[in-house]
Design a protein around this motif. Structure first.
Motif, PDB file in Angstrom:
ATOM      1  N   ALA A  79      11.961   6.114  31.275  1.00  0.00           N
ATOM      2  CA  ALA A  79      11.336   7.383  30.896  1.00  0.00           C
ATOM      3  C   ALA A  79      10.884   8.024  32.202  1.00  0.00           C
ATOM      4  N   VAL A  80      11.371   9.224  32.481  1.00  0.00           N
ATOM      5  CA  VAL A  80      11.123   9.862  33.774  1.00  0.00           C
ATOM      6  C   VAL A  80      10.058  10.938  33.630  1.00  0.00           C
ATOM      7  N   SER A  81       9.036  10.851  34.475  1.00  0.00           N
ATOM      8  CA  SER A  81       7.969  11.846  34.517  1.00  0.00           C
ATOM      9  C   SER A  81       7.749  12.219  35.972  1.00  0.00           C
ATOM     10  N   GLY A  82       8.242  13.403  36.370  1.00  0.00           N
ATOM     11  CA  GLY A  82       8.182  13.763  37.780  1.00  0.00           C
ATOM     12  C   GLY A  82       9.028  12.792  38.582  1.00  0.00           C
ATOM     13  N   GLU A  83       8.422  12.159  39.581  1.00  0.00           N
ATOM     14  CA  GLU A  83       9.137  11.174  40.400  1.00  0.00           C
ATOM     15  C   GLU A  83       9.036   9.755  39.846  1.00  0.00           C
ATOM     16  N   VAL A  84       8.249   9.563  38.809  1.00  0.00           N
ATOM     17  CA  VAL A  84       8.004   8.219  38.285  1.00  0.00           C
ATOM     18  C   VAL A  84       9.068   7.837  37.260  1.00  0.00           C
ATOM     19  N   HIS A  85       9.629   6.649  37.443  1.00  0.00           N
ATOM     20  CA  HIS A  85      10.572   6.070  36.485  1.00  0.00           C
ATOM     21  C   HIS A  85       9.878   4.874  35.843  1.00  0.00           C
ATOM     22  N   ARG A  86       9.622   4.986  34.553  1.00  0.00           N
ATOM     23  CA  ARG A  86       8.827   3.977  33.847  1.00  0.00           C
ATOM     24  C   ARG A  86       9.698   3.258  32.815  1.00  0.00           C
ATOM     25  N   TYR A  87       9.608   1.928  32.832  1.00  0.00           N
ATOM     26  CA  TYR A  87      10.407   1.081  31.949  1.00  0.00           C
ATOM     27  C   TYR A  87       9.471   0.321  31.008  1.00  0.00           C
ATOM     28  N   GLY A  88       9.796   0.339  29.729  1.00  0.00           N
ATOM     29  CA  GLY A  88       8.960  -0.328  28.744  1.00  0.00           C
ATOM     30  C   GLY A  88       9.459  -1.723  28.410  1.00  0.00           C
ATOM     31  N   PHE A  89       8.506  -2.653  28.244  1.00  0.00           N
ATOM     32  CA  PHE A  89       8.808  -4.024  27.834  1.00  0.00           C
ATOM     33  C   PHE A  89       7.949  -4.389  26.623  1.00  0.00           C
ATOM     34  N   PRO A  90       8.113  -3.692  25.505  1.00  0.00           N
ATOM     35  CA  PRO A  90       7.255  -3.961  24.346  1.00  0.00           C
ATOM     36  C   PRO A  90       7.478  -5.363  23.799  1.00  0.00           C
ATOM     37  N   ARG A  91       6.385  -6.011  23.408  1.00  0.00           N
ATOM     38  CA  ARG A  91       6.486  -7.355  22.833  1.00  0.00           C
ATOM     39  C   ARG A  91       6.716  -7.253  21.328  1.00  0.00           C
ATOM     40  N   SER A  92       7.871  -6.720  20.987  1.00  0.00           N
ATOM     41  CA  SER A  92       8.232  -6.574  19.574  1.00  0.00           C
ATOM     42  C   SER A  92       8.519  -7.918  18.922  1.00  0.00           C
ATOM     43  N   ASP A  93       8.603  -8.976  19.740  1.00  0.00           N
ATOM     44  CA  ASP A  93       8.823 -10.316  19.201  1.00  0.00           C
ATOM     45  C   ASP A  93       7.543 -10.941  18.662  1.00  0.00           C
ATOM     46  N   LEU A  94       6.398 -10.392  19.020  1.00  0.00           N
ATOM     47  CA  LEU A  94       5.119 -10.986  18.634  1.00  0.00           C
ATOM     48  C   LEU A  94       4.573 -10.344  17.361  1.00  0.00           C
ATOM     49  N   GLN A  95       3.991 -11.159  16.522  1.00  0.00           N
ATOM     50  CA  GLN A  95       3.306 -10.686  15.319  1.00  0.00           C
ATOM     51  C   GLN A  95       1.812 -10.932  15.533  1.00  0.00           C
TER      52      GLN A  95
END
Length: 295
Positions: A39-55
């Motif tokens: 996800a790009v915001s200005g010069e920042v490139h941000r990558y998500g690592f959601p813990r969708s494996d956890l309940q």
């Protein structure tokens, strides 16, 4: 006049240098290394690592990844290389192997702590930082997270769509004084501080974790579970936590996320599950104890 011209020339040179730095980074290689599109915001490139494996549950509330389980790493060009900051969501048994791999690869650990209380299973948050070749840093982060159960591959079955936000979001926007966004069944606010925050001489954009993060997850009947963190300076800590507690919002952690930031910052995490508009008013009252940017 000559001084003005020199300043203008320096400003143009700085802009060109910054643009050149951004162009020097091969972001497609970073994407490929992490197996994700940023996800790009200005010069920042941000990558998500959601813990969708956890309940994970807190007080009987099933926590959506976007509420409090959304690990991430954000990269920004810096003097021909890149700066990385991030927040990795881990179980207790994952902390040491992930930390060892990160340190081995030259990534700094800037904090390890809780954000929530009474989480089942208990979750921890490892904050990271580094400077260098963005592809190499991405390789280290990917190899470290491979020692956890953080999902990287798309789920075999199509994910269940997140439910609609069953809250009066227009009212929430008005009370908080900012425009929220919908993410994975959660209504999120990012409220920046008034004054810039720097780390290693670089301004830290909001996409790299320098904004007040406030999340509302609907729990039915106009109620919401709220959590997130306020980004504040030392003099603001106790006035804020007193205000939160006076509004029946629990303070769950107070700590740092970075090592050499200016000004010195503290992050106040919180939790409540009650009428969403009532909680929004409490959050707004807490924000008013801090130097936030005018909307």
């Amino acid at each position: 006049m000559r001084a003005v011209q020199m300043l203008a020339t320096c400003g143009v040179a700085l802009t060109i240098a910054t643009a050149a730095n951004a162009q020097e980074v091969d972001w497609k290689k970073v994407d490929a290394t992490l197996g994700k599109t940023a996800a790009v915001s200005g010069e920042v490139h941000r990558y998500g690592f959601p813990r969708s494996d956890l309940q994970v549950t807190v007080d009987g509330v099933a926590i959506r990844p976007a509420l409090a389980l959304g690990g991430w790493a954000a990269f920004m060009p810096m003097r021909g290389e890149a700066m990385v900051m991030g927040d990795l969501v881990l179980l207790e048994t994952e902390i040491n192997p992930v930390m060892a791999k990160l340190l081995e690869g030259g990534i700094e650990i800037t904090a390890v702590h809780n954000h929530l209380l009474r989480a089942n299973p208990e979750t921890f948050y490892m904050h990271i930082g580094g400077h260098g070749d963005p592809v190499k840093m991405a390789e280290v982060i990917r190899s470290a997270l491979a020692l956890s159960k953080t999902p990287f591959n798309p789920p075999a079955a199509a994910p269940i769509p997140a439910p609609a936000i069953d809250l009066d979001t227009a009212q929430l926007d008005q009370i908080i004084g900012a425009k929220g966004t919908v993410n994975g069944g959660v209504y999120q606010f990012n409220v920046p501080r008034r004054d810039p925050i720097t780390e290693s001489g670089m301004t830290v954009p909001t996409a790299m974790g320098s904004a007040n993060a406030i999340n509302f997850q609907p729990t039915g009947g106009g109620k919401a579970a709220i959590t997130g963190d306020f980004v504040i300076i030392g003099d603001e800590v106790n006035p804020m936590i007193k205000t939160l507690r006076a509004n029946a919002i629990e303070v769950t952690a107070i700590h740092s996320h970075m090592l050499t930031e200016q000004p010195r910052l503290f992050f106040v995490h919180f939790w409540a599950n009650d009428d969403a508009l009532k909680l929004a008013k409490g959050v707004r009252a807490a924000l008013e104890k801090t130097a936030v940017a005018k909307s």
